[in-house]
Design a protein around this motif. Structure first.
Motif, PDB file in Angstrom:
ATOM      1  N   ASP A  78       0.624  -1.151  -0.046  1.00  0.00           N
ATOM      2  CA  ASP A  78       0.023  -0.040  -0.011  1.00  0.00           C
ATOM      3  C   ASP A  78       0.905   1.467   0.153  1.00  0.00           C
ATOM      4  OD1 ASP A  78      -2.242  -1.548   0.027  1.00  0.00           O
ATOM      5  OD2 ASP A  78      -2.582  -1.591   2.232  1.00  0.00           O
ATOM      6  N   ASP A  79       1.932   1.137   0.659  1.00  0.00           N
ATOM      7  CA  ASP A  79       2.732   2.395   0.803  1.00  0.00           C
ATOM      8  C   ASP A  79       4.061   2.298  -0.233  1.00  0.00           C
ATOM      9  OD1 ASP A  79       1.135   3.510   2.744  1.00  0.00           O
ATOM     10  OD2 ASP A  79       2.329   2.843   4.441  1.00  0.00           O
ATOM     11  N   GLY A 233      -9.085   4.933 -14.318  1.00  0.00           N
ATOM     12  CA  GLY A 233      -8.900   3.794 -13.905  1.00  0.00           C
ATOM     13  C   GLY A 233      -7.486   3.779 -13.076  1.00  0.00           C
ATOM     14  N   LEU A 234      -7.505   4.922 -12.449  1.00  0.00           N
ATOM     15  CA  LEU A 234      -6.319   5.264 -11.369  1.00  0.00           C
ATOM     16  C   LEU A 234      -5.880   4.078 -10.241  1.00  0.00           C
ATOM     17  CD1 LEU A 234      -3.822   6.723 -10.842  1.00  0.00           C
ATOM     18  CD2 LEU A 234      -5.344   8.299  -9.352  1.00  0.00           C
ATOM     19  N   GLU A 235      -7.007   3.781  -9.499  1.00  0.00           N
ATOM     20  CA  GLU A 235      -6.901   2.889  -8.423  1.00  0.00           C
ATOM     21  C   GLU A 235      -6.421   1.506  -9.112  1.00  0.00           C
ATOM     22  OE1 GLU A 235     -10.493   2.734  -6.106  1.00  0.00           O
ATOM     23  OE2 GLU A 235     -10.246   4.784  -5.448  1.00  0.00           O
ATOM     24  N   GLN A 238      -2.758   1.647  -9.860  1.00  0.00           N
ATOM     25  CA  GLN A 238      -1.854   1.557  -8.549  1.00  0.00           C
ATOM     26  C   GLN A 238      -1.915   0.191  -7.998  1.00  0.00           C
ATOM     27  OE1 GLN A 238      -3.882   4.770  -6.836  1.00  0.00           O
ATOM     28  NE2 GLN A 238      -2.438   6.349  -7.157  1.00  0.00           N
ATOM     29  N   GLU A 239      -2.982  -0.755  -8.131  1.00  0.00           N
ATOM     30  CA  GLU A 239      -3.038  -2.048  -7.607  1.00  0.00           C
ATOM     31  C   GLU A 239      -1.788  -2.845  -8.412  1.00  0.00           C
ATOM     32  OE1 GLU A 239      -6.877  -3.523  -7.567  1.00  0.00           O
ATOM     33  OE2 GLU A 239      -7.456  -2.430  -5.727  1.00  0.00           O
ATOM     34  N   GLU A 240      -2.022  -2.486  -9.717  1.00  0.00           N
ATOM     35  CA  GLU A 240      -0.943  -3.376 -10.589  1.00  0.00           C
ATOM     36  C   GLU A 240       0.369  -2.970 -10.440  1.00  0.00           C
ATOM     37  OE1 GLU A 240      -2.049  -2.230 -14.478  1.00  0.00           O
ATOM     38  OE2 GLU A 240      -4.114  -3.334 -14.616  1.00  0.00           O
ATOM     39  N   PHE A 245       5.555  -4.243  -7.887  1.00  0.00           N
ATOM     40  CA  PHE A 245       6.633  -3.826  -6.906  1.00  0.00           C
ATOM     41  C   PHE A 245       7.039  -5.228  -6.026  1.00  0.00           C
ATOM     42  CE2 PHE A 245       7.152  -2.268  -2.171  1.00  0.00           C
ATOM     43  CZ  PHE A 245       8.569  -2.211  -2.229  1.00  0.00           C
ATOM     44  N   LYS A 246       6.244  -5.997  -5.646  1.00  0.00           N
ATOM     45  CA  LYS A 246       6.495  -7.201  -4.919  1.00  0.00           C
ATOM     46  C   LYS A 246       7.100  -7.970  -5.713  1.00  0.00           C
ATOM     47  CE  LYS A 246       4.053 -11.221  -2.770  1.00  0.00           C
ATOM     48  NZ  LYS A 246       4.528 -12.065  -3.683  1.00  0.00           N
TER      49      LYS A 246
END
Length: 267
Positions: A78-79, A233-235, A238-240, A245-246
């Protein structure tokens, strides 16, 4: 003999009877309130490694973690940050958790500019200047479907005209809006009326380049148009990026590092 002096003699006698407190770090009892004083600073080396490495570079963070024999890495998607501990130990043999590394991905300047434009209303001149400032990241699409260069897009924004007509309308589109029950406002820049601004940039170092589609809509303010931008579709994007990142961090870490989703705080 005064009572105060007698109490000090008794205290010193008790301190001598206690002896070694039994810690792994060299310590001793001193008369002042029986305070434990560490002698570690006088030793040739510290009793254990302490320190915190911090970086905004995913590659450098991974290099530091991989140089250690064992690490547990906690990832907060999330951060967009991660924290590695090298001396947590186990529940049966806990460590002090005093050696750690912190990764905090920072948004790039172009990505910050795109986020700042989201849900913001611009005057024609301000939007044209914004497009020119970030021209290397921008191309546009007209309502006709034609592709616009950043220069063409800025010129089209400057050419937008508003026409008022006395007719009743119940539609509220991107480029027409009802001003009253009888008046309607229409904005146009001819065949080059902008429909979308496509903003392409690297959002974070270490992640892939992405394109953000900003829908262009009209807002009326008297006789002057206000142009609103909204990232579509910003949210979801950001989830993608959080998932990416992981995955990228996991690919950079070697087998002796354990990656976990979440945060860890000492109790």
């Amino acid at each position: 003999m005064e009572a105060q002096a007698l109490e000090k003699i008794i205290a010193l006698a008790h301190a001598g009877q206690i002896g070694n407190p039994g810690t792994s770090t060299p310590t001793m009892l001193v008369p002042e309130g029986y305070k434990l004083a560490s002698l570690e600073q006088y030793e040739s080396s510290p009793s254990r490694f302490r320190g915190a490495f911090s970086s905004s570079s995913l590659a450098n963070f991974a290099e530091y973690v991989n140089a250690e024999d064992e690490a547990r890495v906690f990832v907060n998607i999330d951060d967009m940050d991660a924290e590695a501990f090298f001396d947590l130990g186990t529940a049966q043999a806990p460590g002090h958790a005093e050696h750690r590394a912190v990764l905090t991905l920072k948004q790039t300047a172009p990505y910050r500019a795109a986020l700042a434009a989201h849900e913001r209303s611009y005057g024609q001149k301000d939007l044209a200047h914004w497009i020119e400032d970030w021209h290397h990241c921008i191309e546009g699409e007209a309502t006709s479907g034609a592709t616009l260069s950043a220069k063409q897009l800025a010129n089209a924004v400057r050419r937008i005209e508003i026409k008022a007509s006395s007719e009743r309308t119940h539609e509220d589109g991107d480029w027409n809006a009802s001003r009253s029950g009888l008046d309607a406002l229409d904005a146009s820049a001819g065949t080059d009326t902008p429909a979308f601004i496509r903003f392409t940039c690297l959002p974070y170092e270490g992640l892939k380049t992405r394109t953000f589609d900003l829908r262009v809509s009209l807002m009326t303010d008297g006789d002057k148009p206000k142009i609103k931008l909204r990232i579509m579709g910003l949210e979801g994007i950001q989830e993608e990026m959080a998932t990416e990142f992981k995955e990228v961090l996991e690919a950079h870490l070697e087998e002796h590092a354990t990656l976990l989703l979440g945060n860890f705080r000492k109790g």
